[in-house]
Design an enzyme around this catalytic site. Sequence first.
Site, PDB file in Angstrom:
ATOM      1  N   GLU A  12      -3.490  -9.239   0.240  1.00 24.85           N
ATOM      2  CA  GLU A  12      -4.035  -8.992   1.588  1.00 24.85           C
ATOM      3  C   GLU A  12      -5.548  -8.952   1.479  1.00 24.85           C
ATOM      4  OE1 GLU A  12      -2.014  -5.923   3.865  1.00 24.85           O
ATOM      5  OE2 GLU A  12      -3.925  -5.332   4.747  1.00 24.85           O
ATOM      6  N   GLU A  35       0.834  -1.214   0.000  1.00 26.13           N
ATOM      7  CA  GLU A  35       0.000   0.000   0.000  1.00 26.13           C
ATOM      8  C   GLU A  35       0.862   1.255   0.000  1.00 26.13           C
ATOM      9  OE1 GLU A  35      -2.998  -0.286   3.046  1.00 26.13           O
ATOM     10  OE2 GLU A  35      -3.966  -1.960   2.018  1.00 26.13           O
TER      11      GLU A  35
HETATM   12  C1  GAL Z   1      -4.138  -2.731   5.333  1.00 25.77           C
HETATM   13  C2  GAL Z   1      -2.640  -2.616   5.591  1.00 25.77           C
HETATM   14  C3  GAL Z   1      -2.232  -3.443   6.780  1.00 25.77           C
HETATM   15  C4  GAL Z   1      -3.163  -3.174   7.930  1.00 25.77           C
HETATM   16  C5  GAL Z   1      -4.560  -3.495   7.505  1.00 25.77           C
HETATM   17  C6  GAL Z   1      -5.596  -3.350   8.599  1.00 25.77           C
HETATM   18  O1  GAL Z   1      -4.637  -1.777   4.489  1.00 25.77           O
HETATM   19  O2  GAL Z   1      -1.921  -3.069   4.478  1.00 25.77           O
HETATM   20  O3  GAL Z   1      -0.915  -3.129   7.147  1.00 25.77           O
HETATM   21  O4  GAL Z   1      -3.036  -1.847   8.287  1.00 25.77           O
HETATM   22  O5  GAL Z   1      -4.907  -2.613   6.474  1.00 25.77           O
HETATM   23  O6  GAL Z   1      -6.871  -3.594   8.098  1.00 25.77           O
END
Ligand code: GAL
Length: 827
Positions: free
Chosen positions: A520, A428
């Site tokens: 993710e 991100e």
């Molecule tokens: C994502 C991020 C992670 C964590 C997660 C929590 O966007 O890549 O590091 O912050 O959100 O939902």
Amino acid sequence: MQIKNKLISRYVLALAGIIFLNSCTKKQDAFVNRKVSFNADWSFHLNDSLVDKDTIGTSTKWRTLDVPHDWSIEGKFDEKSPAGYGGGSLSGGLSWYKKTFKVAAEDSTKITSITFDGVYRNSEVWVNGHYLGKRPNGYIGFQYQISPYLHYGDKNNEIIVKVDNSKQPNSRWYSGSGIFRNVWIETTDKLHVGQWGTYITTPKVTAEKASVNIETRVQNDHLASKKAKIVTTIYKEDSKVTSSSREITLTKKSSILLNERLEVENPILWSDEKPELYTAVTEILVDDKIIDQYKTTFGIRDFKFDLNKGFILNGKQVKIKGVCMHHDLGPLGSAINTRAIERQLEILKEMGVNGIRTSHNPPAPELLDLCDKMGFIVMDEAFDMWKTNKTKYDYANDWDKWHKQDLIDQLRRDRNHPSIFIWSIGNEIPDQWSETGVKIAKELAAIVRLNDKTRPLTAAMNPPVNMNMNEVTLQFEKKNVQINPIAASGVLDLIGYNYAHQTYSHHQENFPKTPFIATETTSGLQTRGYYDAVSDTIKKWPVRWDLKFTEGNPGNTVSSYDQVQAPWGSTHEATWKVVKKYDFLSGMYIWTGFDYIGEPTPYEWPSVSSYFGIVDLAGFPKDVYYMYQSEWTTKDVLHIFPNWNWKAGQTVDIWAYYNNADEVELFVNGKSVGKRAKKGDDLHVMWRIPFEAGTLKVISRKGGKVVLEKEIKTAGNPSQLKLTADRSTIKADKTDLSFVTVDILDANGILAPNANNEINFSLKGNGKIVGVCSGDPVSHESYKGTKHTALAGKCLVIVQSGDKSGRLELTAKANGLKQATIVITAE
Ligand code: GAL
């Protein structure tokens, strides 16, 4: 002294090696370990006035400890901590480590180096007053050659390490502070295999034969040219498979890169299900004497990411069922411990997980070793930011000076691990939607490809297509899709999605030439063991990440029915349903496998740790663990929840996760309340029933035959404690751990599901209590104390061995409850 002893034993091993080489070459003998641990007996000084190396001697406030060590975890949770809620409300600071040591006189003709696997952060190192350097990045290992500055024989040497984690915030999650990974002393002949000196690939793999390509960098630090024989032998377990040998001449102060191609007949392939490993041993011989031995573990496997079939491993389609993991180990903080990592991986393997993403930084080397051995498909990630900061003092400030070196070091350190299948150049990244971002992505991709062409490259984009969550369907209908410039630039081998599961089915339209990986997903939120009785009337907290808990449940709890998620994510079921459905979706890495310290989304005190884990901070599975287990394993699974302690007549939703059965039937006090069967893509079934104290029983059946039965009984008042150790025999090596679960039971031995007694621990014997935790994200009790309040009837206490064998007797006491004692043997 200690080093000296260890060095002596190194030579004994070397001698054994020589005898072995001359007598037989069939078996792999005891290995000459170039590396010895340098973890023991450091002096540590926390914070305050000591900012100058030359004045540190003026303080007396030193204490002795072994590293890996994390000083932040020893501190107090503080709402006003500059690390912020993201950093777990624990503090950073500036600290010093120092250690005196002797080096054997015979080593004066050798090369001695010190390797730090990771120091968070801004470490600076001196040996005998000589400045060796600084390393801002806390997650990457680094090595300094120290031979020119050493005293040999009886004179003491002194090493000083300054660690500066005072500028906060510098992380979006809990980082920990200090020499939090292992430290090693490496001693070699001046003619030796260099640092990360081998690179092993398997360019051609068939069932009959695998070609194994071994690149070896041999370094000559002598002031004269050297002739040597280089022998490379491949072993499977203890048996020699094949070997090669060649003569070389190296001019003074030079190095050479050798390339060997060996063939392994009928290779035994590495896979997530059967992680078979080989070892390559490189030996340097001068006048027929082994002067250096270097061992590389590797695996033979063949894989690709296919546009239509997803991830193919050894010819077989394998869905990546992965989880993201931060580096902290819950109550142990960020101080790495191999057994603690292994336990996390065992718990995940049991759930059916076959992939780990090292979010969002280079992991401890021990994690990768374990993934090699245990069979995980690893996405090895480099950065959470590039040029643009996410927090004020983070790595973006070091980007220009350090990113090339840090990335190269990560690639060279990690590229022999068979468990690594994907490189991720960032998570991100704020620069991702700009042209600067594209430029950086291209630069990083070039570095990756120069150092390893055998694995695809991705970036965890949020998201690869521009989308408004609420209008996602509309945008796709209108074909109004804007592609992320990095994804559009063609620089990536895999398009990495963070979240956006609504767009997955459109992947092939948007990216006809580039395969998919969900880098993710999900970000579900749950407090273990806490339930709103009726699942669909729960407050849908959090509505948005920046909204407060006032919209949610008391005590910052989140119901454990899989219905609460971060707004950018989904329930666990929603994303898995999509990933499961399409072959071209190679798999996903769920946010997260375990809860971690920090990022208690939304950021609100008193919460100090995350709710995202499928497993809580203590290592106790939340209910949704069993949804995955029912989907991801072949073993029979039947899990019902919530507990069976409610008010008389209260309406309660009972959910069941099951597999390998066509129906499940629920009974309350012996009376059936109905059969249920999953329909379509359902992943659970539900009954809504009034509470009636007694026994809840569920039976799963296939073709009319019972597969499994489970019961939950109404518990009476908490009455006694029960201790269960994950291992009751551990090694007496000062690092091994026994994880002991405390259950609070009623008089009949039934778990009291709402018990939250404070439990006091004491330990007799040569060992110590190194962590206590209940998995409660709002607890502010120290994880390093000897008492802790249970959550939902459970608590964890971690016992570490000392260096002497014997009995470790752990006792748990709580007011009004019958105490419990357990014996752990250290040997
Ligand atoms: C994502 C991020 C992670 C964590 C997660 C929590 O966007 O890549 O590091 O912050 O959100 O939902």
